[in-house]
Design an enzyme around this catalytic site. Structure first.
Site: not given
Ligand code: NOJ
Length: 559
Positions: A98, A199, A256, A329-330
């Site tokens: 990441d 990210d 992302e 994970h989100d």
């Molecule tokens: C996206 C990540 O997937 C998430 O888990 C994170 O909280 C935010 N970006 C900030 O880095």
């Protein structure tokens, strides 16, 4: 279409904190991952994407990095990392790391310097502005609640943090900062890692005018997203990064990107553009977002989901590449969000896997998805750990006086901790994740849902995923075949074809808990049909007109 190993691969995402704990401190770690490499090999995946393992005070579980070139204490040491990388490579598995460079931790040495004085050499590594009339420079709200600006006593200015105040945004306008980032990326790539997941990478270029954002509904803060998502210099920055770093290696890159549409997706991933291989778009996981976004969830329609996913399929058909995912994970767990985690639990988990893995793009499996892990509903807010959930709850219940039961309901549906409960390895205490006290509670359904159980059952969700992965390996059409949606108006069925040369595959997925009728469109001609995969035992005798069982997913090869 150009061939590439990352198009042919299946990626498995590990959220290390919740994957496997080897030393009994209740927190997953690198040695825990090492102990499960054979399990991943057995599943058949090609690439592991590791959520951040770098030094971090863990305000946002590692997405707040204080040292990009060291390992988080709880996760182990750099020697452990090297052993993991070697262990993965020995098994023919690749590792993607990441890259979190929209922001760092406020405990990063750069920030410690930056906040000292206005003329500190690191001042411009971050985004500092004076306030206006005692107020922050803009009205923007942060993604995790509150203002996106934090006042800092030492110099009397505000710094920007699009996420928590412990995640100050890095200033990409500063060439020195960009060079530091490229140097750090090169260091990891020289170590032998196989790619980078970036990210919120489409947030790195901000509109330098810093205008106020529109205030939606009863929000206290403005929505600044149009001034930092896909900003003015984003393509320039990514092309520079590609030229200086990425083009020197044969690696997988995935950005992302919240708020990106298919046209923009093509700009980020088009071959001749030299930016990234693929992006994580958010449109499909945002279906059912209400006026308050994901915290006001509403029913969604299958036609919406299909329209979004097929737009991306068509948009990147000839140039560019898709990533395919239901969860990470989100996001809540796939089977709970898009399937039925009650009566049709197993069938719907398998159907969703079929629907995703047969589309064109690189599929991502999130840890536990392959064993059918579900959402969780802890009774008390005290059992939640995610700062996004906790901030939202506090704002909604304690500041705005909203009904706590309703707020909890939204957390059950869409909260990030759904994905972050420990992986359920077996039916022993703490699901075999740790011998200590887990940092977040285990989902109480671990006695029924666990890896040991699905490994033993040849008809399990795990073995179904394994089969899908093998099908991809054995059939080029799954990777490179052209996608075409059929029955686009159906609210029950998600069906499409894939075509390569003389071969056509027919993918039919029932998203309903009832029996539904499928009729083959007249334009699809075939001489013979062969079953590829089916999540039910009995196979329909003919396919021109037949009944699909609840959550049935079935694939035919037509010639
Ligand atoms: C996206 C990540 O997937 C998430 O888990 C994170 O909280 C935010 N970006 C900030 O880095």
């Amino acid at each position: 279409m150009e061939k590439a190993w990352w198009k042919e691969s299946v990626v498995y995402q590990i959220y290390p904190r919740s994957f496997m704990d080897a030393n009994g401190d209740g927190i997953g770690d690198l040695r825990g991952i090492i102990s499960k490499l054979d399990y991943l090999k057995e599943l058949g995946i090609d690439v592991i994407w590791l959520s951040p393992v770098y030094k971090s005070p863990n305000d946002d579980n590692g997405y707040d990095i204080s040292d990009y070139q060291n390992i988080m204490d709880e996760f182990g040491t750099m020697d452990d990392f090297d052993e993991l990388l070697q262990g993965a490579h020995d098994r023919g598995l690749k590792i993607v790391m990441d890259l979190v460079v929209n922001h760092s931790s406020d405990e990063h040495a750069w920030f410690a310097e930056s906040r000292k004085s206005k003329d500190n050499p690191y001042r411009d590594y971050y985004i500092w502005k004076p306030g206006t009339d005692g107020k922050p420079p803009t009205n923007w709200g942060s993604v995790f609640g509150g203002s996106a600006w934090q006042f800092d006593e030492a110099t009397g200015e505000y710094y920007l943090h699009l996420f928590s105040k412990k995640q100050p945004d890095l200033n990409w306008e500063n060439e020195k900062l960009r060079q530091e980032v490229y140097k750090m990326m090169t260091w990891w790539l020289e170590k032998g890692i196989d790619g980078l997941r970036m990210d919120v990478i489409n947030f790195i270029s901000k509109d330098n005018n810093y205008p106020d954002g529109e205030i939606h509904g009863d929000n206290k803060y403005g929505d600044g997203s149009q001034y930092f998502m896909n900003g003015p210099r984003i393509h320039e920055f990514l092309q520079e990064m590609n030229k200086e770093v990425l083009s020197n290696y044969d690696v997988l890159t995935v950005g992302e990107m919240p708020g990106v549409n298919a046209e923009q997706g093509k700009l980020y991933t088009g071959t001749e553009r030299n930016e990234l291989n693929m992006v994580f778009q958010f449109e499909h996981v945002d279906v059912g977002n209400g006026p308050g976004g994901k915290w006001t969830p509403q029913p969604w329609k299958l036609t919406e989901l299909k329209e979004i996913l097929s737009k991306w399929q068509y948009g990147l058909a000839d140039n560019g590449w898709n990533s395919l995912y239901w969860n990470n994970h989100d996001q809540p767990r796939a089977v709970s969000r898009f399937g039925n985690d009650k009566e049709h639990y197993e069938k719907s988990a398998k159907m969703l896997a079929t629907c995703l893995h047969m589309m064109k793009g690189t599929p991502y499996i999130y840890q536990g998805e392959e064993i059918g892990m579900t959402n969780v509903a802890f009774e008390s807010i005290d059992d939640y750990r995610d700062l996004e959930i906790l901030n939202m709850y506090n704002e909604a219940v304690n500041e705005q006086g909203k009904d706590p039961n309703k707020v909890m309901q939204a957390i059950y549906e869409r909260g990030r901790d759904n994905a972050r409960t420990p992986v359920q390895w077996d039916d022993t205490e703490n699901a075999g994740f740790t011998t200590g006290t887990p940092w977040i509670k285990v989902n109480p359904n671990y006695k029924e849902i666990n890896a040991e159980k699905v490994l033993q059952d040849p008809n399990s969700i795990f073995h179904y995923y394994k089969k899908l992965i093998q099908i991809r390996k054995d059939n080029e059409i799954v990777v490179y075949g052209e996608f075409e949606l059929i029955h686009e108006d159906s609210e029950d069925i998600f069906a499409y074809t894939r075509t390569l040369g003389d071969e056509k595959w027919l993918v039919i997925c029932n998203f309903k808990s009832e029996v539904v009728r499928f009729e083959l469109p007249e334009l699809i001609n075939y001489q013979s049909k062969e079953l590829v995969i089916n999540n039910y035992e009995d196979t329909p005798k003919e396919i021109d007109l037949f009944e699909l069982k609840p959550y049935q997913g079935i694939v035919y090869k037509l010639t």
